[in-house]
Write an enzyme that holds these catalytic residues in place. Structure first.
Site, PDB file in Angstrom:
ATOM      1  NE  ARG A  59       2.082  -1.605  -2.163  1.00  0.00           N
ATOM      2  CZ  ARG A  59       1.983  -0.509  -1.396  1.00  0.00           C
ATOM      3  NH1 ARG A  59       1.428  -0.582  -0.235  1.00  0.00           N
ATOM      4  NH2 ARG A  59       2.414   0.674  -1.836  1.00  0.00           N
ATOM      5  CB  THR A  60       6.864  -4.512  -6.169  1.00  0.00           C
ATOM      6  OG1 THR A  60       5.503  -4.118  -6.355  1.00  0.00           O
ATOM      7  CG2 THR A  60       7.242  -5.521  -7.223  1.00  0.00           C
ATOM      8  CE  LYS A  87      29.078   8.639 -10.681  1.00  0.00           C
ATOM      9  NZ  LYS A  87      30.085   7.693 -10.189  1.00  0.00           N
ATOM     10  NE  ARG A 109       7.736  -1.146  -9.577  1.00  0.00           N
ATOM     11  CZ  ARG A 109       6.753  -1.060  -8.680  1.00  0.00           C
ATOM     12  NH1 ARG A 109       6.662   0.009  -7.914  1.00  0.00           N
ATOM     13  NH2 ARG A 109       5.870  -2.023  -8.555  1.00  0.00           N
ATOM     14  CG  HIS A 137       3.095  -4.625 -11.363  1.00  0.00           C
ATOM     15  ND1 HIS A 137       3.989  -5.577 -10.916  1.00  0.00           N
ATOM     16  CD2 HIS A 137       2.904  -3.770 -10.311  1.00  0.00           C
ATOM     17  CE1 HIS A 137       4.321  -5.291  -9.662  1.00  0.00           C
ATOM     18  NE2 HIS A 137       3.670  -4.214  -9.275  1.00  0.00           N
TER      19      HIS A 137
END
Ligand code: CP
Length: 308
Positions: A59-60, A87, A109, A137
């Site tokens: 969704r986000t 890496k 995120r 959030h």
């Protein structure tokens, strides 16, 4: 152009009630835009936004990308799985390399709480937190409160229940901050092992009785059990959790009133919520998703206005 009080959106804790109201007023206008046949405006035509997702999202991530495209921004998407962070490159180096390519804003995120605060000390671009571990959030809380307000009107004095895995939920914490800034009363409910110690110090009520809590509230925001964040077992089994705290039709029918049902997703049907509740006329789960695009357009638009 109207502006927010902050350069970044790192969390709801940092922003003012006026900021939230401004975001809602702006989102109302953008909601009208995205319901037109031509769903696009040129507001961010000269802006490039990088969506950096170091953790899974449906969704986000899609909602931010759509919001950016509806505002005519240039968009690049980055997923940790295929990046050079594998890496050994640091987060700050990765982001500064992306910014060197003339990117203006970062949506991120990240699994680590506070990753955005750290980044904000080291980069010039505006940052929007799309979820940081178990911390915040903010755009989810904004879209949740906006959706509640659409359904119930002014949230002052309204009773909001947040039930489920409060301990591991960034949605719960951002919702608590947002709803309290808007004057709502907030209660959390779940098994004692999934309610953080001292959470009442945030000014919320705590209950372990789901039926009494549902009877108390005007709206219930149902959270899933975040199994991916649990290194030990906090509940005996999902089946027992569902029997003790799951929302089903029988439980809702036993209440003496109707309540609004919300869920931020992803839903685990048959665990925290049954299909006959999630798909009922009382649930506004897909309206939350629709509103997410308008809220994120508003946040990006207002933050871009802050650019020096
Ligand atoms: N509500 C929410 O954050 O969903 P995603 O994890 O799918 O983005």
């Amino acid at each position: 152009m109207s502006l927010l009080s902050q350069k970044h959106l790192l969390g709801i804790q940092d922003i003012t009630t006026q900021d939230i109201q401004l975001i809602f007023e702006t989102a109302k206008q953008f909601k009208e835009v995205i319901n037109r046949p031509i769903k696009k405006v040129p507001s961010l035509r000269d802006i490039t936004i990088a969506n950096l997702f170091f953790e899974n999202s449906t969704r986000t991530r899609i909602s931010f990308e759509l919001a950016e495209k509806r505002l005519s921004a240039d968009v690049i998407n980055f997923s940790a799985a295929s990046s050079s962070t594998k890496k050994g490159e640091t987060l700050i180096d990765t982001v500064n390399n992306i910014l060197a390519m003339k990117v203006d804003m970062i949506v991120m995120r990240h699994p680590n709480p506070g990753a955005h605060q750290l980044l904000a000390k080291h980069i010039d671009a505006q940052i929007v937190n799309a979820g940081d571990g178990t911390h915040e959030h903010p755009t989810q809380a904004l879209l949740d409160a906006f959706s509640m307000q659409e359904k119930l009107g002014d949230l002052r004095g309204k009773k909001v229940l947040i039930c489920g895995d409060i301990k591991h939920s960034r949605v719960a914490l951002s919702n608590i901050f947002c709803l309290q800034k808007l004057g709502a009363k907030v209660r959390v409910c779940g098994p004692p092992t999934l309610i953080p110690k001292f959470i009442e110090n945030l000014g919320v009520e705590v209950s372990y009785d789901i039926k009494e809590s549902l009877q108390w509230c005007d709206v219930a925001n149902v959270l899933r059990i975040q199994l991916e964040r649990q290194d030990i077992k906090y509940i005996p089994s999902l089946r027992e959790y569902s029997m003790a705290f799951g929302l089903n039709k029988q439980l809702l029918d036993s209440l003496k009133k109707e309540i609004v049902i919300m869920h931020p997703g992803p839903m685990n049907r048959g665990v925290e919520i049954d299909s006959d509740v999630a798909d009922s006329k009382h649930a506004i789960i897909l309206q939350q998703v629709e509103n997410g695009v308008a809220i994120r357009m508003a946040v990006l638009y207002l933050l871009a206005g802050k650019k020096e």
